[in-house]
Scaffold this motif. Structure first.
Motif, PDB file in Angstrom:
ATOM      1  N   ASP A 106       1.291  -1.397  -0.493  1.00 27.00           N
ATOM      2  CA  ASP A 106      -0.138   0.336   0.210  1.00 27.00           C
ATOM      3  C   ASP A 106       1.152   1.068  -0.212  1.00 27.00           C
ATOM      4  OD1 ASP A 106      -1.551   1.893   0.137  1.00 27.00           O
ATOM      5  OD2 ASP A 106      -2.763   0.801   2.117  1.00 27.00           O
ATOM      6  N   ARG A 109      -0.812   4.741   0.803  1.00 24.26           N
ATOM      7  CA  ARG A 109      -1.105   5.283   2.207  1.00 24.26           C
ATOM      8  C   ARG A 109       0.218   5.526   2.906  1.00 24.26           C
ATOM      9  NH1 ARG A 109      -3.372   0.697   6.073  1.00 24.26           N
ATOM     10  NH2 ARG A 109      -1.686  -0.496   5.301  1.00 24.26           N
ATOM     11  N   VAL A 177       1.305   5.419   9.423  1.00 25.58           N
ATOM     12  CA  VAL A 177       0.893   4.666   8.731  1.00 25.58           C
ATOM     13  C   VAL A 177      -0.167   3.609   9.692  1.00 25.58           C
ATOM     14  CG1 VAL A 177       1.552   2.392   7.424  1.00 25.58           C
ATOM     15  CG2 VAL A 177       2.328   4.611   6.986  1.00 25.58           C
ATOM     16  N   THR A 180      -3.597   4.924  10.943  1.00 26.64           N
ATOM     17  CA  THR A 180      -4.311   4.427  10.046  1.00 26.64           C
ATOM     18  C   THR A 180      -4.619   3.144   9.562  1.00 26.64           C
ATOM     19  OG1 THR A 180      -2.635   4.585   8.200  1.00 26.64           O
ATOM     20  CG2 THR A 180      -4.111   6.099   8.036  1.00 26.64           C
TER      21      THR A 180
END
Length: 183
Positions: A106, A109, A177, A180
């Motif tokens: 990811d 992100r 990170v 999130t």
């Protein structure tokens, strides 16, 4: 350095407290000169580190009484300088991809977190890090020299500043990170 370590250091330098204080100040001045002559960026900090280590060794009775305490202090200072050079070499070897914190798929992100973290930096630090990482090859060298001149610092000081900014960014990205991930 604790007060007990400092007292042990003074006693080691001389039984006469006034004389011990004068010797301490003389050693401190000489060590600052030692690090300054080797083009260290922060000679006072390295001197304090050296004296803290000496005081710790004296307090732990790992040092014999010496006729020449400054010689022992210089020996410790040489080791502190060696460590300093290793840190500088590590800073020089950093690459832009070293800012990557996570090895996950990811990237969006992570990049969003990088943008957020860049905005949290002071405008000057944001400019420094983005310009420092912007170029490759000869252009990179030229740009970094110009940056150092514009900031009124040497190349080593610029590298250390960038290293600190990178550490701040890494920590911020890591926190962002993981926050999130929890949401």
């Amino acid at each position: 350095m604790t007060s007990e370590e400092f007292e042990s250091l003074l006693s080691w330098l001389s039984p006469d407290r006034e004389k011990a204080g004068a010797i301490y100040e003389k050693i401190r001045r000489k060590l600052i000169g030692f690090f300054t002559n080797r083009a260290c960026i922060c000679p006072e900090d390295l001197t304090d580190d050296t004296l803290n280590r000496v005081a710790r060794k004296v307090a732990e009775n790992k040092v014999e009484n010496s006729d020449n305490p400054i010689r022992f202090c210089y020996g410790v200072a040489k080791n502190v300088h060696r460590e300093y050079l290793k840190k500088l070499e590590k800073i020089r070897s950093l690459r832009p991809e070293d800012l990557r914190v996570f090895e996950h798929e990811d990237r969006e992100r992570e990049m969003a977190c990088l943008d957020t973290c860049l905005q949290k930096l002071t405008p000057e630090n944001r400019t420094v890090i983005t310009q420092y990482m912007a170029h490759r090859g000869r252009e990179k060298i030229r740009t970094r020299r110009e940056m150092a001149a514009r900031l009124g610092t040497g190349m080593n000081a610029l590298r250390i500043r960038v290293f600190r900014i990178q550490n701040t960014l890494r920590e911020c990205i890591r926190n962002c990170v993981s926050n999130t991930d929890k949401q």
